[in-house]
Scaffold this motif. Structure first.
Motif, PDB file in Angstrom:
ATOM      1  N   ASN A 240       0.809  -1.218   0.000  1.00  0.00           N
ATOM      2  CA  ASN A 240       0.000   0.000   0.000  1.00  0.00           C
ATOM      3  C   ASN A 240       0.846   1.274   0.000  1.00  0.00           C
ATOM      4  OD1 ASN A 240      -2.508  -1.259  -0.110  1.00  0.00           O
ATOM      5  ND2 ASN A 240      -2.703  -1.393   2.111  1.00  0.00           N
ATOM      6  N   SER A 241       2.003   1.231   0.652  1.00  0.00           N
ATOM      7  CA  SER A 241       2.811   2.447   0.740  1.00  0.00           C
ATOM      8  C   SER A 241       3.800   2.599  -0.413  1.00  0.00           C
ATOM      9  CB  SER A 241       3.570   2.479   2.074  1.00  0.00           C
ATOM     10  OG  SER A 241       4.443   1.370   2.174  1.00  0.00           O
ATOM     11  N   VAL A 242       4.300   1.469  -0.947  1.00  0.00           N
ATOM     12  CA  VAL A 242       5.356   1.532  -1.959  1.00  0.00           C
ATOM     13  C   VAL A 242       4.836   1.230  -3.356  1.00  0.00           C
ATOM     14  CG1 VAL A 242       7.552   0.535  -2.710  1.00  0.00           C
ATOM     15  CG2 VAL A 242       7.117   0.909  -0.276  1.00  0.00           C
ATOM     16  N   MET A 243       4.120   0.126  -3.510  1.00  0.00           N
ATOM     17  CA  MET A 243       3.810  -0.367  -4.850  1.00  0.00           C
ATOM     18  C   MET A 243       2.516   0.205  -5.421  1.00  0.00           C
ATOM     19  SD  MET A 243       3.989  -4.286  -6.129  1.00  0.00           S
ATOM     20  CE  MET A 243       3.914  -4.684  -7.885  1.00  0.00           C
ATOM     21  N   ARG A 244       1.510   0.374  -4.577  1.00  0.00           N
ATOM     22  CA  ARG A 244       0.207   0.844  -5.073  1.00  0.00           C
ATOM     23  C   ARG A 244       0.323   2.140  -5.881  1.00  0.00           C
ATOM     24  NH1 ARG A 244      -4.990  -0.250  -3.965  1.00  0.00           N
ATOM     25  NH2 ARG A 244      -4.422  -1.638  -2.260  1.00  0.00           N
ATOM     26  N   PRO A 245       1.022   3.163  -5.370  1.00  0.00           N
ATOM     27  CA  PRO A 245       1.116   4.397  -6.171  1.00  0.00           C
ATOM     28  C   PRO A 245       1.799   4.188  -7.525  1.00  0.00           C
ATOM     29  CG  PRO A 245       1.817   4.782  -3.903  1.00  0.00           C
ATOM     30  CD  PRO A 245       1.714   3.307  -4.074  1.00  0.00           C
ATOM     31  N   LYS A 246       2.722   3.210  -7.605  1.00  0.00           N
ATOM     32  CA  LYS A 246       3.471   2.987  -8.835  1.00  0.00           C
ATOM     33  C   LYS A 246       2.648   2.266  -9.901  1.00  0.00           C
ATOM     34  CE  LYS A 246       7.369   4.587  -7.120  1.00  0.00           C
ATOM     35  NZ  LYS A 246       8.012   5.820  -7.630  1.00  0.00           N
ATOM     36  N   ILE A 247       1.679   1.441  -9.482  1.00  0.00           N
ATOM     37  CA  ILE A 247       0.919   0.667 -10.465  1.00  0.00           C
ATOM     38  C   ILE A 247      -0.433   1.299 -10.793  1.00  0.00           C
ATOM     39  CG2 ILE A 247       2.036  -1.499  -9.817  1.00  0.00           C
ATOM     40  CD1 ILE A 247      -0.550  -2.247  -8.322  1.00  0.00           C
ATOM     41  N   GLN A 248      -0.718   2.470 -10.202  1.00  0.00           N
ATOM     42  CA  GLN A 248      -1.966   3.164 -10.563  1.00  0.00           C
ATOM     43  C   GLN A 248      -1.835   3.687 -11.996  1.00  0.00           C
ATOM     44  OE1 GLN A 248      -3.691   5.944  -7.722  1.00  0.00           O
ATOM     45  NE2 GLN A 248      -4.399   7.245  -9.400  1.00  0.00           N
ATOM     46  N   MET A 249      -2.802   3.325 -12.824  1.00  0.00           N
ATOM     47  CA  MET A 249      -2.759   3.690 -14.241  1.00  0.00           C
ATOM     48  C   MET A 249      -3.606   4.913 -14.552  1.00  0.00           C
ATOM     49  SD  MET A 249      -3.191  -0.199 -15.717  1.00  0.00           S
ATOM     50  CE  MET A 249      -2.938   0.214 -17.450  1.00  0.00           C
ATOM     51  N   SER A 250      -4.747   5.038 -13.862  1.00  0.00           N
ATOM     52  CA  SER A 250      -5.669   6.124 -14.206  1.00  0.00           C
ATOM     53  C   SER A 250      -6.759   6.231 -13.145  1.00  0.00           C
ATOM     54  CB  SER A 250      -6.313   5.840 -15.572  1.00  0.00           C
ATOM     55  OG  SER A 250      -7.224   6.845 -15.924  1.00  0.00           O
ATOM     56  N   ARG A 251      -7.441   7.389 -13.168  1.00  0.00           N
ATOM     57  CA  ARG A 251      -8.682   7.545 -12.398  1.00  0.00           C
ATOM     58  C   ARG A 251      -9.780   7.944 -13.378  1.00  0.00           C
ATOM     59  NH1 ARG A 251      -7.875   7.880  -6.550  1.00  0.00           N
ATOM     60  NH2 ARG A 251     -10.082   8.397  -6.428  1.00  0.00           N
ATOM     61  N   LEU A 252     -10.950   7.390 -13.153  1.00  0.00           N
ATOM     62  CA  LEU A 252     -12.092   7.624 -14.043  1.00  0.00           C
ATOM     63  C   LEU A 252     -13.309   8.000 -13.218  1.00  0.00           C
ATOM     64  CD1 LEU A 252     -11.647   4.383 -16.221  1.00  0.00           C
ATOM     65  CD2 LEU A 252     -10.707   6.644 -16.710  1.00  0.00           C
ATOM     66  N   ARG A 253     -14.251   8.659 -13.864  1.00  0.00           N
ATOM     67  CA  ARG A 253     -15.519   8.982 -13.188  1.00  0.00           C
ATOM     68  C   ARG A 253     -16.673   8.355 -13.946  1.00  0.00           C
ATOM     69  NH1 ARG A 253     -18.091  12.975 -16.202  1.00  0.00           N
ATOM     70  NH2 ARG A 253     -16.686  14.206 -17.536  1.00  0.00           N
ATOM     71  N   TRP A 254     -17.746   8.116 -13.214  1.00  0.00           N
ATOM     72  CA  TRP A 254     -18.945   7.555 -13.820  1.00  0.00           C
ATOM     73  C   TRP A 254     -19.646   8.615 -14.670  1.00  0.00           C
ATOM     74  CZ3 TRP A 254     -19.468   2.480 -13.465  1.00  0.00           C
ATOM     75  CH2 TRP A 254     -18.907   1.802 -12.378  1.00  0.00           C
ATOM     76  N   LEU A 255     -20.166   8.195 -15.814  1.00  0.00           N
ATOM     77  CA  LEU A 255     -20.967   9.100 -16.650  1.00  0.00           C
ATOM     78  C   LEU A 255     -22.441   9.033 -16.300  1.00  0.00           C
ATOM     79  CD1 LEU A 255     -19.279   8.595 -20.130  1.00  0.00           C
ATOM     80  CD2 LEU A 255     -19.105  10.570 -18.600  1.00  0.00           C
ATOM     81  N   THR A 256     -22.805   8.064 -15.465  1.00  0.00           N
ATOM     82  CA  THR A 256     -24.193   7.963 -14.994  1.00  0.00           C
ATOM     83  C   THR A 256     -24.204   8.166 -13.489  1.00  0.00           C
ATOM     84  OG1 THR A 256     -23.997   5.580 -14.679  1.00  0.00           O
ATOM     85  CG2 THR A 256     -24.796   6.333 -16.828  1.00  0.00           C
ATOM     86  N   SER A 257     -25.301   8.687 -12.980  1.00  0.00           N
ATOM     87  CA  SER A 257     -25.387   8.951 -11.543  1.00  0.00           C
ATOM     88  C   SER A 257     -25.645   7.678 -10.751  1.00  0.00           C
ATOM     89  CB  SER A 257     -26.505   9.965 -11.264  1.00  0.00           C
ATOM     90  OG  SER A 257     -27.742   9.475 -11.756  1.00  0.00           O
ATOM     91  N   GLU A 258     -26.113   6.626 -11.421  1.00  0.00           N
ATOM     92  CA  GLU A 258     -26.474   5.404 -10.710  1.00  0.00           C
ATOM     93  C   GLU A 258     -25.245   4.647 -10.203  1.00  0.00           C
ATOM     94  OE1 GLU A 258     -28.836   3.101 -13.355  1.00  0.00           O
ATOM     95  OE2 GLU A 258     -30.502   4.514 -13.370  1.00  0.00           O
ATOM     96  N   GLN A 259     -24.146   4.731 -10.916  1.00  0.00           N
ATOM     97  CA  GLN A 259     -22.926   4.024 -10.558  1.00  0.00           C
ATOM     98  C   GLN A 259     -23.195   2.533 -10.348  1.00  0.00           C
ATOM     99  OE1 GLN A 259     -20.950   5.926  -7.273  1.00  0.00           O
ATOM    100  NE2 GLN A 259     -20.835   7.892  -8.272  1.00  0.00           N
TER     101      GLN A 259
END
Length: 364
Positions: A240-259
């Protein structure tokens, strides 16, 4: 049998005895050095914590009742004697090991957990479970008989704080391969290096640290993992402290409110992680966050028409680092556990504990 054969057998026997003695000596020396280092850190944690608590409570008796090198430290606060359990940095990722250490303590006295530092979430969780605790800065919650002390907001002293190991990403990957291995015996350094696409030197460094910290031991038959349940917490913190930030590729948002995440058509070689992945495995936790692991491109998720790029979006996309190219993708429970611990809230921690029980059984 000729005399030369007897000589060869004699030298073979002597070499085996010599090797066994050398391994025993190295293990004993390493264990002793590790014990001495841990004992020194324990003494520092206790004395600093008591000194800062006394500073905050000048009219209350705060002292240690047992000698500095005692294996069972006992302290007095007010008129009450406490038997102490001493730990380093406590956070949601290792709270299970802390809880186990408290429950394993054999004493007739009330227990006091003394730590070098503690995450606010872990602090609240342990208080809710009825544990008395004190950190090096003097923050505490102690409720026993007529004694009630609650102090928060004090900053920690950073003088000779116990050192915590931090691997680089290749080291965390090696650690993961050791953790998920079906057998307790470790593969060869060469095999581990090949699986993680790293060097044998990196593998050796990781194994040396694991031996030093008591997770791995060596015999003449090879290296063996001692306690994978505790190793899971150690790896989770590293991941969580070392590897997670390195393997994050992108952040996305929902286009619908229902999720409605379950209707999202995941591309091939993509799986739900985090709370969604946990829900799919045991239906215990209704998801409030969204994590996807994939060997594909985030663009494939965007082309579903339900997600769009957003640096602050609700959906986090990670590289599925454990998967080889072209092989079927499934979500490992060890990574789900780390995902849930990373959320750092009580509902996710509870779900993580259920996954740990599925992995190792309920050993309480």
């Amino acid at each position: 049998m000729g005399i030369f054969a007897y000589i060869i057998l004699f030298y073979y026997f002597c070499s085996r005895v010599w090797f066994s003695t050398l391994v025993w000596y190295n293990q004993t020396t390493s264990k002793y050095q590790t014990y001495e280092r841990m004992k020194k850190q324990e003494i520092e944690i206790i004395e600093t914590a008591l000194r800062n608590l006394q500073s905050a409570l000048p009219t209350v008796v705060v002292k240690r009742l047992t000698p500095r090198n005692s294996n069972t430290p006992i302290v007095q606060i007010g008129a009450i004697a406490f038997s102490c359990v001493v730990r380093g940095d406590v956070k949601p990722s290792n709270i299970a090991g802390t809880r186990a250490a408290i429950q394993a303590a054999e004493t007739t006295l009330p227990l006091l957990l003394i730590v070098s530092s503690i995450n606010p979430t872990a602090f609240d969780m342990l208080i809710d479970e009825g544990f008395a605790l004190l950190d090096m800065a003097g923050n505490c919650h102690i409720q026993q008989q007529d004694l009630l002390v609650h102090i928060v907001g004090k900053k920690a002293e950073i003088i000779n704080a116990p050192h915590s190991t931090r691997f680089q990403v290749p080291g965390v990957q090696v650690l993961y391969e050791i953790l998920v291995g079906e057998k307790n015996q470790l593969p060869s350094f060469h095999a581990l290096a090949a699986r993680t696409h790293t060097s044998s030197f990196t593998v050796k460094r990781v194994v040396d640290v694991l031996i030093q910290q008591g997770y791995v031991f060596r015999t003449e038959k090879g290296y063996f993992c001692k306690n994978k349940e505790l190793l899971l917490d150690f790896w989770t913190e590293q991941y969580n402290s070392v590897m997670r930030p390195k393997i994050q590729m992108s952040r996305l948002r929902w286009l619908t409110s229902e999720q409605d995440w379950q209707t999202l058509p995941l591309p091939e070689f993509s799986v739900w992680g985090g709370e969604c992945g946990a829900y799919l495995q045991n239906s215990f936790l209704a998801p409030a966050s969204y994590e996807i692991y994939t060997t594909a491109s985030p663009g494939d998720l965007i082309r579903t028409g339900k997600l769009a790029p957003d640096p602050h979006g609700e959906v986090t996309v990670y590289e599925a680092f454990w998967s080889e190219e072209g092989e079927a993708l499934s979500m490992p429970k060890h990574i789900l556990y780390a995902d849930l611990i990373n959320q750092a809230n009580s509902r996710s921690i509870e779900a993580a504990e259920k996954i740990k029980q599925e992995l190792y059984g309920n050993r309480k």
